[in-house]
Design an enzyme around this catalytic site. Structure first.
Site, PDB file in Angstrom:
ATOM      1  N   ASP A   1      -4.381  -8.475   5.722  1.00  0.00           N
ATOM      2  CA  ASP A   1      -5.341  -9.436   5.190  1.00  0.00           C
ATOM      3  C   ASP A   1      -4.755 -10.839   5.059  1.00  0.00           C
ATOM      4  O   ASP A   1      -5.493 -11.822   5.162  1.00  0.00           O
ATOM      5  CB  ASP A   1      -5.846  -8.980   3.826  1.00  0.00           C
ATOM      6  CG  ASP A   1      -6.802  -7.816   3.945  1.00  0.00           C
ATOM      7  OD1 ASP A   1      -7.956  -8.042   4.352  1.00  0.00           O
ATOM      8  OD2 ASP A   1      -6.402  -6.676   3.668  1.00  0.00           O
TER       9      ASP A   1
ATOM     10  N   GLU B   1       0.841  -1.190   0.000  1.00  0.00           N
ATOM     11  CA  GLU B   1       0.000   0.000   0.000  1.00  0.00           C
ATOM     12  C   GLU B   1       0.879   1.244   0.000  1.00  0.00           C
ATOM     13  O   GLU B   1       1.947   1.259   0.621  1.00  0.00           O
ATOM     14  CB  GLU B   1      -0.906   0.009   1.237  1.00  0.00           C
ATOM     15  CG  GLU B   1      -1.869  -1.149   1.267  1.00  0.00           C
ATOM     16  CD  GLU B   1      -2.537  -1.337   2.617  1.00  0.00           C
ATOM     17  OE1 GLU B   1      -3.630  -1.906   2.643  1.00  0.00           O
ATOM     18  OE2 GLU B   1      -1.960  -0.934   3.635  1.00  0.00           O
TER      19      GLU B   1
END
Length: 399
Positions: free
Chosen positions: A168, A152
């Site tokens: 995740d 990210e």
């Protein structure tokens, strides 16, 4: 100022939306305007795998707020309108470097992700609400049997924030880095030697459902270990997995006080938590109740949401972030003044986030984003620079 990871709903898939961590963007100051429209991203393939690599730069263009993707030159392309049911997205893949090679592309001013996959392109689709991102917890997701991962990042006029994340899943190993204006570099995300297999072996050796977090393809390829929140959703972990610890915390603070100092630069801003029945009330220094939390469950703890919701405000959100970190690291019984500045006492309880413990123990610098608010106390795997010259994403060996 550091960017914080927040939990935010992305575009819905056919049945449900994927809840994931994305980087929130803050407005730059007028003094920060030196960052160009794109910066180089050097992709280094040290994986040792012979599979073809595909790379995707996907996110929200900060100048317009549009969702889209970038090509290898950093040129923005808006997604076309989607449909219901979802329609195929344009092929946004960039051919990545072969093992032992490197390739340089350009990152635009996005808040988004850099995906990479091995051996097969990812499947992206578009709904009327936008892009459907891969949902690793969904066994019917078209990307379920693909080996892939993502980083990210936010690049804006104030600089770059780039992380490695396991919020995740724990999957294909990689590290991120930034070159500063003085030529020095800072990196994070590398595992210790043997760390990749070490995390998987650790989870596989644990009872209580932790072994079931590891997902393997029919050909024997290990795809990922699901984060425990997704493990609850898939049924791998029992809903009661954190109950014993939560109950002990609740019992302790029925007769003692939990002190939360949520801002490192504001040591005099303190909140005081005390349990009464099924509620933990927090008061300020004047004794006024500022927010209250119901007794959380494992899903709320692992996801840092639901009963531990953390709005982007100045009171409840910061307290909730701190509580979430304390529950995942299981330090609320051993330290009544939160958050913890040292990682020495993390994950020591017999009931803990074994996934986060296994990952942090095997990171070369001890830092990771193993749950959404793993940045509480600065224990996150994040690089940041206000005047980045370039960034790197290194695909590491599977050992």
């Amino acid at each position: 100022m550091r960017r914080k990871l927040t939990r935010r709903l992305l575009a819905p898939a056919a049945a449900a939306a994927l809840l994931t961590a994305v980087l929130s963007v803050q407005a730059p100051s007028s003094a920060d305007a030196a960052v160009p429209a794109t910066i180089p991203l050097k992709l280094v393939n040290n994986s040792g795998r012979g599979d073809a690599v595909y790379v995707y730069i996907i996110g929200t263009q900060l100048s317009t707020g549009q969702q889209g993707w970038a090509d290898a030159n950093g040129t923005f392309h808006a997604w076309p309108a989607g449909g219901n049911p979802p329609t195929p997205a344009p092929d946004a893949s960039i051919a990545g470097p072969a093992s032992g090679q490197s390739k340089t592309v350009r990152l635009p001013k996005f808040s988004g992700r850099v995906y990479f996959s091995y051996g097969q392109k990812l499947v992206f689709k578009l709904t009327t609400g936008g892009l459907v991102q891969p949902a690793v917890q969904n066994p019917t997701d078209p990307n379920h049997d693909i080996l892939f991962n993502w980083s990210e990042y936010t690049l804006n006029d104030a600089g770059i924030w780039l992380n490695s994340t396991q919020v995740d899943m724990f999957s294909a190993p990689y590290a991120v880095g930034v070159q500063r204006a003085d030529g020095s570099t800072v990196t994070t995300g590398h595992l210790k030697s043997g760390g990749y297999n070490g995390v998987l072996s650790d989870l596989r050796g644990r009872s209580g459902g932790w072994a079931q977090l590891v997902q393997t393809r029919s050909d024997g390829t290990v795809l990922r270990a699901l984060a425990p929140g997704h493990g609850l959703e898939s049924g791998a972990l029992p809903a009661s997995v954190m109950d014993d610890y939560i109950n002990r915390v609740w019992q302790k603070y029925a007769s003692s006080t939990l002190t939360v100092t949520p801002f490192g630069d504001q040591p005099n801003t303190k909140y005081f938590g005390k349990v009464s029945g099924n509620t933990m009330n927090f008061t300020n220094s004047s004794g006024a109740v500022v927010t209250s939390f119901q007794k959380p469950d494992a899903d709320s703890v692992f996801g840092c949401h639901k009963l531990l919701d953390a709005p982007n405000d100045q009171v409840r959100g910061p307290i909730s972030r701190t509580l979430c970190a304390g529950y995942n690291r299981t330090t609320l019984l051993t330290n009544a003044s939160q958050p913890d500045s040292s990682a020495t006492g993390f994950y020591q309880d017999g009931v803990t986030n074994q996934y986060a413990r296994a990952i942090h123990a095997r990171m070369a610098d001890g830092k990771a984003y193993a749950f959404a608010f793993d940045d509480v106390g600065n224990h996150e795997s994040l690089v940041n620079d206000g005047n980045p010259q370039s960034a790197t994403l290194t695909l590491d060996p599977f050992n």
